[in-house]
Design a protein around this motif. Structure first.
Motif, PDB file in Angstrom:
ATOM      1  N   TRP A 285       0.843  -1.195   0.000  1.00 10.30           N
ATOM      2  CA  TRP A 285       0.000   0.000   0.000  1.00 10.30           C
ATOM      3  C   TRP A 285       0.884   1.253   0.000  1.00 10.30           C
ATOM      4  O   TRP A 285       1.968   1.266   0.573  1.00 10.30           O
ATOM      5  N   ARG A 286       0.367   2.313  -0.606  1.00 14.11           N
ATOM      6  CA  ARG A 286       1.087   3.577  -0.580  1.00 14.11           C
ATOM      7  C   ARG A 286       0.983   4.215   0.806  1.00 14.11           C
ATOM      8  O   ARG A 286      -0.032   4.080   1.489  1.00 14.11           O
ATOM      9  N   SER A 287       2.033   4.898   1.190  1.00 15.54           N
ATOM     10  CA  SER A 287       2.035   5.647   2.448  1.00 15.54           C
ATOM     11  C   SER A 287       2.879   6.897   2.244  1.00 15.54           C
ATOM     12  O   SER A 287       3.443   7.118   1.170  1.00 15.54           O
ATOM     13  N   ALA A 434      -3.446   4.442 -13.099  1.00 11.38           N
ATOM     14  CA  ALA A 434      -3.840   3.861 -11.816  1.00 11.38           C
ATOM     15  C   ALA A 434      -4.020   2.356 -11.934  1.00 11.38           C
ATOM     16  O   ALA A 434      -3.601   1.590 -11.047  1.00 11.38           O
ATOM     17  N   ARG A 435      -4.626   1.930 -13.027  1.00 12.39           N
ATOM     18  CA  ARG A 435      -4.860   0.498 -13.224  1.00 12.39           C
ATOM     19  C   ARG A 435      -3.543  -0.261 -13.317  1.00 12.39           C
ATOM     20  O   ARG A 435      -3.380  -1.320 -12.688  1.00 12.39           O
ATOM     21  N   GLU A 436      -2.601   0.265 -14.092  1.00 13.97           N
ATOM     22  CA  GLU A 436      -1.308  -0.406 -14.237  1.00 13.97           C
ATOM     23  C   GLU A 436      -0.565  -0.461 -12.905  1.00 13.97           C
ATOM     24  O   GLU A 436       0.062  -1.472 -12.573  1.00 13.97           O
ATOM     25  N   ARG A 437      -0.644   0.616 -12.122  1.00 18.86           N
ATOM     26  CA  ARG A 437       0.025   0.632 -10.816  1.00 18.86           C
ATOM     27  C   ARG A 437      -0.584  -0.396  -9.871  1.00 18.86           C
ATOM     28  O   ARG A 437       0.127  -1.104  -9.144  1.00 18.86           O
ATOM     29  N   ALA A 438      -1.926  -0.481  -9.873  1.00 19.55           N
ATOM     30  CA  ALA A 438      -2.597  -1.435  -8.983  1.00 19.55           C
ATOM     31  C   ALA A 438      -2.281  -2.872  -9.380  1.00 19.55           C
ATOM     32  O   ALA A 438      -2.025  -3.730  -8.520  1.00 19.55           O
ATOM     33  N   LEU A 439      -2.274  -3.165 -10.679  1.00 17.28           N
ATOM     34  CA  LEU A 439      -1.986  -4.533 -11.119  1.00 17.28           C
ATOM     35  C   LEU A 439      -0.541  -4.925 -10.785  1.00 17.28           C
ATOM     36  O   LEU A 439      -0.287  -6.054 -10.386  1.00 17.28           O
ATOM     37  N   ALA A 440       0.357  -3.951 -10.899  1.00 21.09           N
ATOM     38  CA  ALA A 440       1.753  -4.225 -10.530  1.00 21.09           C
ATOM     39  C   ALA A 440       1.867  -4.522  -9.034  1.00 21.09           C
ATOM     40  O   ALA A 440       2.623  -5.418  -8.623  1.00 21.09           O
ATOM     41  N   ALA A 441       1.132  -3.779  -8.215  1.00 22.19           N
ATOM     42  CA  ALA A 441       1.155  -4.036  -6.772  1.00 22.19           C
ATOM     43  C   ALA A 441       0.564  -5.396  -6.457  1.00 22.19           C
ATOM     44  O   ALA A 441       1.067  -6.135  -5.591  1.00 22.19           O
ATOM     45  N   GLY A 442      -0.516  -5.749  -7.148  1.00 19.51           N
ATOM     46  CA  GLY A 442      -1.142  -7.031  -6.914  1.00 19.51           C
ATOM     47  C   GLY A 442      -0.229  -8.217  -7.227  1.00 19.51           C
ATOM     48  O   GLY A 442      -0.298  -9.274  -6.586  1.00 19.51           O
ATOM     49  N   LYS A 443       0.648  -8.046  -8.207  1.00 14.65           N
ATOM     50  CA  LYS A 443       1.564  -9.114  -8.571  1.00 14.65           C
ATOM     51  C   LYS A 443       2.603  -9.386  -7.492  1.00 14.65           C
ATOM     52  O   LYS A 443       3.259 -10.435  -7.488  1.00 14.65           O
ATOM     53  N   LYS A 444       2.778  -8.420  -6.591  1.00  5.61           N
ATOM     54  CA  LYS A 444       3.770  -8.588  -5.531  1.00  5.61           C
ATOM     55  C   LYS A 444       3.224  -9.369  -4.333  1.00  5.61           C
ATOM     56  O   LYS A 444       3.949  -9.653  -3.374  1.00  5.61           O
ATOM     57  N   VAL A 445       1.920  -9.672  -4.366  1.00  8.70           N
ATOM     58  CA  VAL A 445       1.325 -10.446  -3.276  1.00  8.70           C
ATOM     59  C   VAL A 445       1.771 -11.900  -3.399  1.00  8.70           C
ATOM     60  O   VAL A 445       1.641 -12.518  -4.451  1.00  8.70           O
ATOM     61  N   ARG A 446       2.274 -12.444  -2.313  1.00  8.47           N
ATOM     62  CA  ARG A 446       2.741 -13.821  -2.311  1.00  8.47           C
ATOM     63  C   ARG A 446       1.548 -14.777  -2.361  1.00  8.47           C
ATOM     64  O   ARG A 446       0.582 -14.575  -1.624  1.00  8.47           O
TER      65      ARG A 446
END
Length: 446
Positions: A285-287, A434-446
């Motif tokens: 998540w962004r902070s 925003a969509r590309e950023r969210a999908l990239a973050a989702g890929k980092k979920v183990r």
């Protein structure tokens, strides 16, 4: 014999089995305890406190007409209720079942002096389980499992009179609780009438023709607006269920969703604070300063996306938000801004008159993709597309007056139409970015 009636989110006389049982046994002392200690961070929010003041006023008037009165106490229910039993000589406490985790210590402190009744759900949560006896985690399976338990008994009428004790214990003054806003009084836009009388009136006048389609149209009054009345227990789900026989199945499924979410938080009491799918604990998540500025813009309805801003301003000004727009605004915070769903959950908790521990936490985790029953994280709602699809033009004109002069061809996306007024902010982030950023973050979920 004298007994206590412990009122919580069941502020009604009609279809109130705990009240009816207490009145049948003898004299009744109705008591409401404002407990801001046991819930901790989840004490009732500011908008709910406004509603509570007016709901308790309405309930006190109704009790007086039945020859009774409402006793108010402020403090930890775990200590106040046993002390009140000793003070009054009452033998038992009658109460409707509740499933928020903070009630457990108070109920345990009463032991076998507590008599609990079903009344705030379509069925007892403990009875609707899988073949293995476990709570359901998926709503579609829960709905099927609920069918054999749906209420067949008609709602109970309010008692004609309520037996009073020989002497009444001391009561707090409601005004001393300072539940209403004063400096400033931000409730001027709260177009609500709390209380059982209004709740029953709304049930009687329910018009559900075309509900499945109209409930998604923000510019129309296609929802029941019963949610705060149900949250405070001013009307029972059984009453609504029987009043809607033959009605749209979608409406009844939404009524049953309340049972499902209480089942989730009963099995997972910390669900409002912890990801239902723990692998999302690793989601980045962004902070920091930029994220906090974006969060504040979202809260204020200054994101540059008209449908999002209309929803957030409706929430702030009226204490409520249209159901379809709740999903759009929540998805925007989580996916477009990549801000932790718990930030939005807490904002809704403070601002909604119908904020419910089960509904609020389960709904946020459903949108975020982190819940036990949830959308995939990669499903990202397009706010502009949603706004156009569901005809939100008039809705935006009402809540975002800077755009009221725009026609339907421009109001959903003033930037693309080249007519954004200087008084309205530019988009915080483009949809594709925003969509590309969210999908990239989702890929980092183990």
């Amino acid at each position: 014999m004298t007994d206590l009636l412990w009122l919580r989110q069941d502020l009604r006389l009609h279809d109130q089995p705990a009240l009816i049982a207490a009145a049948h046994a003898g004299a009744v002392i109705p008591v409401y305890v404002l407990d801001d200690e046991a819930p901790g961070a989840w004490k009732i929010g500011e908008a709910q406190r406004w509603w509570l003041h007016h709901s308790l006023t309405s309930l006190a008037d109704a009790l007086e007409k039945k020859g009774s009165r409402l006793i108010l106490r402020h403090g930890k229910a775990e200590a106040i209720l046993p002390a009140l039993l000793e003070e009054t000589g009452a033998e038992r406490v009658h109460a409707i079942r509740h499933y928020e985790p903070w009630w457990r210590d108070a109920e345990a402190a009463l032991g076998d002096r507590l008599c609990r009744y079903d009344g705030n759900h379509l069925a007892r949560i403990e009875d609707v389980t899988t073949g293995a006896g476990a709570p359901y985690r998926i709503y579609s399976s829960f709905w099927k499992g609920l069918q054999p338990h749906l209420p067949s008994d008609k709602p109970l009428p309010a008692p004609r009179s309520i037996p009073a004790p020989e002497t009444w214990p001391r009561s707090d003054r409601l005004a001393d609780w300072h539940l209403l806003p004063t400096a400033p009084d931000w409730s001027g836009g709260f177009d609500w009438t709390p209380g059982e009388t209004e709740a029953l009136r709304k049930v009687k006048q329910l018009a559900l023709d075309g509900y499945d389609e109209r409930r998604n149209l923000p510019s129309e009054e296609g929802t029941s607006r019963l949610s705060p009345h149900l949250h405070f227990g001013e009307v029972s789900p059984r009453t609504v269920w029987h009043a809607t026989e033959g009605a749209d199945t979608i409406f009844r499924k939404e009524l049953a969703w309340r049972d499902f979410t209480d089942g989730v938080v009963s099995a997972l009491p910390d669900y409002a604070d912890v990801n239902g799918r723990r692998r999302y604990d690793t989601l980045p998540w962004r902070s920091g300063t930029a994220a906090q500025a974006d969060l504040r813009a979202w809260q204020r309805g200054r994101t540059g996306y008209p449908i999002v801003d209309a929803g957030m301003r409706q929430l702030w000004q009226s204490g409520w938000m249209h159901n379809r727009v709740r999903m759009i605004t929540a998805s925007f915070l989580v996916k477009h801004l990549l801000i932790d769903w718990r930030e939005g959950e807490r904002w809704f908790w403070d601002c909604l008159v119908d904020a419910d521990y089960g509904n609020n936490s389960v709904n946020w985790q459903w949108v975020a993709g982190t819940g036990v029953d949830a959308n995939m994280f990669g499903r990202i709602m397009a706010p502009i597309g949603q706004s156009e699809k569901f005809g939100a033009g008039d809705y935006i004109r009402r809540w975002v007056p800077e755009l009221k002069h725009l026609d339907d061809s421009a109001i959903h996306d003033p930037d693309a139409a080249g007519c954004r007024p200087d008084s309205y902010p530019a988009m915080l982030i483009g949809h594709r970015e925003a969509r590309e950023r969210a999908l990239a973050a989702g890929k980092k979920v183990r």
